[in-house]
Write an enzyme that holds these catalytic residues in place. Structure first.
Site, PDB file in Angstrom:
ATOM      1  N   LYS A 198       0.869  -1.185   0.000  1.00 29.78           N
ATOM      2  CA  LYS A 198       0.000   0.000   0.000  1.00 29.78           C
ATOM      3  C   LYS A 198       0.899   1.226   0.000  1.00 29.78           C
ATOM      4  O   LYS A 198       1.738   1.393   0.894  1.00 29.78           O
ATOM      5  CB  LYS A 198      -0.891  -0.020   1.227  1.00 29.78           C
ATOM      6  CG  LYS A 198      -1.742   1.245   1.364  1.00 29.78           C
ATOM      7  CD  LYS A 198      -2.727   1.117   2.500  1.00 29.78           C
ATOM      8  CE  LYS A 198      -3.502   2.413   2.692  1.00 29.78           C
ATOM      9  NZ  LYS A 198      -4.452   2.322   3.795  1.00 29.78           N
ATOM     10  N   LYS A 251      -2.315  -1.475  -3.686  1.00 29.00           N
ATOM     11  CA  LYS A 251      -3.180  -0.305  -3.600  1.00 29.00           C
ATOM     12  C   LYS A 251      -2.346   0.959  -3.683  1.00 29.00           C
ATOM     13  O   LYS A 251      -1.339   1.032  -2.972  1.00 29.00           O
ATOM     14  CB  LYS A 251      -3.908  -0.369  -2.263  1.00 29.00           C
ATOM     15  CG  LYS A 251      -4.776   0.815  -1.949  1.00 29.00           C
ATOM     16  CD  LYS A 251      -5.314   0.677  -0.569  1.00 29.00           C
ATOM     17  CE  LYS A 251      -6.030   1.955  -0.225  1.00 29.00           C
ATOM     18  NZ  LYS A 251      -6.483   1.985   1.126  1.00 29.00           N
TER      19      LYS A 251
END
Ligand code: PBG
Length: 327
Positions: A198, A251
């Site tokens: 992420k 992400k």
């Protein structure tokens, strides 16, 4: 392979039927998951200004949404909670009466096991300063204390009946600690989809309005990944695999398709990608100005994330894509 004129790649592109038959990638609604916001104490749904079509739900409207998602064949719902009370450590995150446990129980009552329910696990929606866990005197999130909170969150969500917990805080060791905590409490069937790679991204902007989790100051660059790094993502994914993650998430999605492709290539665990709030908002913003065809652009974006190697895509467009007829 023959050369031109024997070979003409246009032959298989000639009609819609031919193109459909030879498509390498499909956008099956079952491989999409809709992220959704549930606000404690809300009296009716409220629109989120920066994310057209996205609402902050109350308990009744989140169940209606779950029923629609299920009817459309969408693979699942990822829950984010907006609590009435916030404090320094984010203790409302593990309140069994908090928004995520309450919504989970209500969805289970309505739909049983028919819809996969995911819960995001992080303190940033529950702390008064908007950071992902308790802060030290310099204002830096304390890794191991944050992880203790995530374990408590995960236990509360598991007890309420989620299928999947998705730790998004990017603290070191969070997956192993959550796995141990769940197993010790008899929740060995609850899966962990780790936000493994992420990035510290500008594309989360609209989410912070939706989740009412704007930071009082600072940023997340000391724990989320540097957008410059690709090899480091492989290390993050490897560690989460070793710690016991059941699937690995990347992400945001579109600016990181190289990382999605690396994950597909190097790991056998399912690969999940999160098409985040800013990616969704910018398509809507351009479409509102008439600068592009929003539906087509959204479909192309999510299809591209699947093509790069994601088995499952978390996207705010999940229901729109599922409910639209195929192109
Ligand atoms: C943290 C979390 C965030 C998002 C998902 N989980 C915000 C952040 O890390 O700052 C962003 C999702 C999106 O932008 O759609 N709980």
């Amino acid at each position: 392979m023959a050369t031109f004129p024997t070979s003409r790649l246009r032959r298989l592109r000639r009609t819609p039927a031919l193109r459909r038959a030879f498509a390498e990638t499909r956008l099956d609604p079952a491989s999409l998951v809709l992220p959704a916001f549930v606000r404690q104490g809300a009296d009716g749904p409220e629109p989120v200004g920066s994310m057209p079509g996205v609402l902050q739900h109350d308990l009744r409207s989140i169940v209606e949404l779950a029923e629609r998602v299920h009817a459309a064949g969408v693979g699942g719902l990822l829950l984010f909670g907006i609590p009435t009370a916030k404090d320094e450590v984010g203790s409302s995150g593990w309140d069994p009466e908090g928004p995520v446990p309450a919504a989970t129980r209500a969805i289970r009552d309505a739909l049983g096991d028919e819809l996969v329910v995911w819960a995001d696990v992080c303190q940033c929606e529950y702390t008064d300063h908007g950071h992902c866990g308790p802060l030290d005197e310099r204002g830096v999130v304390v890794n191991d204390e944050a992880v203790e909170g995530y374990v408590r969150d995960a236990l509360a969500y598991a007890a309420a009946g989620v299928d999947i917990v998705a730790p998004s805080g990017m603290m070191d060791g969070q997956v192993a600690a959550i796995r141990d905590g769940l197993d010790a409490a008899g929740h060995e069937e609850v899966a962990i989809v780790a936000y493994a790679a992420k990035y510290a991204s500008a594309f989360y902007g609209p989410f912070r309005e939706a989740a009412q989790s704007a930071m009082s100051g600072g940023d997340r660059r000391a724990h989320q990944m540097d957008p410059a790094n690709r090899r480091e993502a492989v290390m993050e994914l490897t560690l989460d695999e070793f710690e016991g993650a059941d699937a690995l998430m990347i992400k945001p999605a579109l600016p990181y398709l190289d990382v999605v492709a690396d994950a597909r290539e190097s790991f056998n665990l399912p690969v999940v990608a999160y098409h985040v709030s800013g990616e969704y908002a910018m398509v809507h913003a351009a479409a509102e100005r008439g600068w592009l065809d929003g539906r087509a652009a959204m479909r192309e974006a999510v299809l591209s994330i699947r093509r790069a190697g994601a088995d499952v895509v978390l996207t705010y467009a999940a229901l729109d894509l599922a409910e639209e007829s195929a192109p």
